[in-house]
Design an enzyme around this catalytic site. Structure first.
Site, short mmCIF file in Angstrom:
data_model
loop_
_atom_site.label_atom_id
_atom_site.label_comp_id
_atom_site.label_asym_id
_atom_site.label_seq_id
_atom_site.Cartn_x
_atom_site.Cartn_y
_atom_site.Cartn_z
N GLY A 1 -20.35 -49.41 -42.33
CA GLY A 1 -21.35 -49.41 -43.39
C GLY A 1 -21.76 -48.04 -43.90
O GLY A 1 -22.88 -47.88 -44.39
N ASN B 1 -20.73 -46.56 -46.61
CA ASN B 1 -21.01 -46.66 -48.05
C ASN B 1 -22.36 -47.32 -48.29
O ASN B 1 -23.11 -46.91 -49.19
CB ASN B 1 -19.89 -47.44 -48.75
CG ASN B 1 -18.69 -46.56 -49.06
OD1 ASN B 1 -18.76 -45.71 -49.93
ND2 ASN B 1 -17.60 -46.76 -48.34
N ARG C 1 -12.38 -71.13 -45.69
CA ARG C 1 -12.93 -70.10 -46.57
C ARG C 1 -14.00 -70.65 -47.51
O ARG C 1 -15.02 -70.00 -47.75
CB ARG C 1 -11.81 -69.51 -47.43
CG ARG C 1 -11.33 -68.18 -46.95
CD ARG C 1 -10.28 -67.59 -47.91
NE ARG C 1 -9.19 -67.03 -47.16
CZ ARG C 1 -9.28 -65.94 -46.40
NH1 ARG C 1 -10.42 -65.28 -46.31
NH2 ARG C 1 -8.25 -65.50 -45.73
N ARG D 1 -13.38 -59.60 -45.97
CA ARG D 1 -12.99 -61.00 -46.14
C ARG D 1 -12.47 -61.19 -47.56
O ARG D 1 -13.04 -60.64 -48.51
CB ARG D 1 -14.19 -61.96 -45.94
CG ARG D 1 -14.86 -61.87 -44.60
CD ARG D 1 -13.99 -62.34 -43.46
NE ARG D 1 -13.55 -63.72 -43.60
CZ ARG D 1 -12.62 -64.28 -42.82
NH1 ARG D 1 -12.04 -63.58 -41.87
NH2 ARG D 1 -12.27 -65.54 -42.99
N ILE D 2 -11.42 -62.00 -47.68
CA ILE D 2 -10.95 -62.38 -49.01
C ILE D 2 -11.88 -63.46 -49.54
O ILE D 2 -12.21 -64.42 -48.82
CB ILE D 2 -9.50 -62.86 -48.95
CG1 ILE D 2 -8.59 -61.67 -48.61
CG2 ILE D 2 -9.07 -63.52 -50.25
CD1 ILE D 2 -7.15 -62.04 -48.36
N LEU D 3 -12.33 -63.29 -50.77
CA LEU D 3 -13.32 -64.21 -51.34
C LEU D 3 -12.62 -65.26 -52.20
O LEU D 3 -11.63 -64.97 -52.87
CB LEU D 3 -14.32 -63.41 -52.19
CG LEU D 3 -15.12 -62.38 -51.38
CD1 LEU D 3 -15.83 -61.40 -52.30
CD2 LEU D 3 -16.13 -63.10 -50.47
N HIS E 1 -12.55 -49.51 -53.33
CA HIS E 1 -11.27 -49.60 -52.64
C HIS E 1 -10.75 -48.18 -52.44
O HIS E 1 -10.78 -47.37 -53.37
CB HIS E 1 -10.29 -50.43 -53.49
CG HIS E 1 -8.97 -50.61 -52.81
ND1 HIS E 1 -8.81 -51.45 -51.73
CD2 HIS E 1 -7.77 -50.02 -53.04
CE1 HIS E 1 -7.55 -51.39 -51.33
NE2 HIS E 1 -6.90 -50.54 -52.10
C1 GRF Z 1 -14.12 -47.78 -47.06
O1 GRF Z 1 -13.04 -46.91 -47.01
C2 GRF Z 1 -14.01 -48.70 -48.25
O2 GRF Z 1 -13.41 -48.12 -49.36
C3 GRF Z 1 -13.14 -49.80 -47.71
O3 GRF Z 1 -13.53 -49.96 -46.38
C4 GRF Z 1 -14.13 -48.76 -45.91
C5 GRF Z 1 -15.51 -49.13 -45.47
O4 GRF Z 1 -16.17 -48.05 -44.84
N1 GRF Z 1 -13.24 -50.98 -48.53
P1 GRF Z 1 -17.73 -48.16 -44.56
O5 GRF Z 1 -17.96 -49.45 -43.78
O6 GRF Z 1 -18.44 -48.16 -45.87
O7 GRF Z 1 -18.05 -46.96 -43.73
#
Ligand code: GRF
Length: 208
Positions: free
Chosen positions: A12, A14, A65, A91-93, A109
């Site tokens: 987490g 981000n 799903r 997870r694929i949505l 991404h």
């Molecule tokens: C990031 O590299 C994001 O781009 C990808 O998964 C990773 C998640 O990292 N989708 P975090 O959980 O935000 O640290």
């Protein structure tokens, strides 16, 4: 005030960047909840420590799903989100879920899309001999890691890089562009036309 719900599966980082920047910069928004499909996601502790409500919808408790996505949407909609943010949500949505949040669902991404959708992006970029790597914030459509691109960051690939060093460099750029993209969304600055996204005031959508 816009309401933001963030979905995570793990670390987490981000999500942390979003929570911190939202508070520090006084966005016209609040992070209403952080929701995880994994009870052991370490990011949940950060959210709780910062006063953000958390919820867990464990995908292992559902037969398929569609059932999981229905339960997930119910948990999310309890917080009435204007924006749903995928931040390392693994997870694929289902198309139905994506449709439910159409136009208010963002993902980050760790590649320069449309290159390298899917997993192991850094390994694949290294194997392809890429000299530039990066990250992409995009609106989510039913096709995995596709959808209108909001913002991209490019970083160099250095000789001697491995997956870890490259991932670290890309992640640092993710922590810049994701808060910026989300801020633009809650400020109403994103215009989507014909599958393309532009910033209403013409701000640069590229970070180099
Ligand atoms: C990031 O590299 C994001 O781009 C990808 O998964 C990773 C998640 O990292 N989708 P975090 O959980 O935000 O640290």
């Amino acid at each position: 005030m816009k309401s933001i719900v963030i979905l995570i599966s793990g670390r987490g980082s981000n999500m942390e960047a979003l929570v911190q920047r939202c508070a520090a910069e006084g966005w016209p928004a609040r992070v209403a909840a952080v929701v995880s499909n994994r009870p052991d996601a370490s990011g949940l502790a950060f959210a709780a420590a910062h006063g953000v409500p958390t919820a867990v919808v464990d995908h292992r408790a559902y037969p398929d799903r569609a059932a999981f996505d229905a339960a997930l949407a119910q948990a999310i909609d309890a917080f009435a989100p204007d924006l749903l943010v995928l931040a390392g949500f693994m997870r694929i949505l289902t198309p139905g879920f994506v449709q439910h949040y159409a136009g208010r669902l963002l993902n980050i991404h760790p590649s320069l899309l449309p290159a390298f959708p899917g997993l192991h992006t850094h390994r694949r970029a290294l194997e392809a001999g890429c000299k530039l790597a990066g990250a992409t914030v995009h609106f989510v459509t039913p096709e995995l890691d596709h959808g209108p691109i909001v913002l991209q960051a490019a970083v160099p690939v250095h000789p001697g890089d491995d997956e870890h060093t490259l991932a670290q460099r890309v992640l640092a750029s993710e922590h810049v562009i994701y808060p910026l993209a989300v801020r633009w969304f809650v400020e109403g600055q994103l215009v989507v036309e014909g599958g393309l996204v532009r910033h209403a005031q013409g701000a640069s959508q590229v970070l180099m």
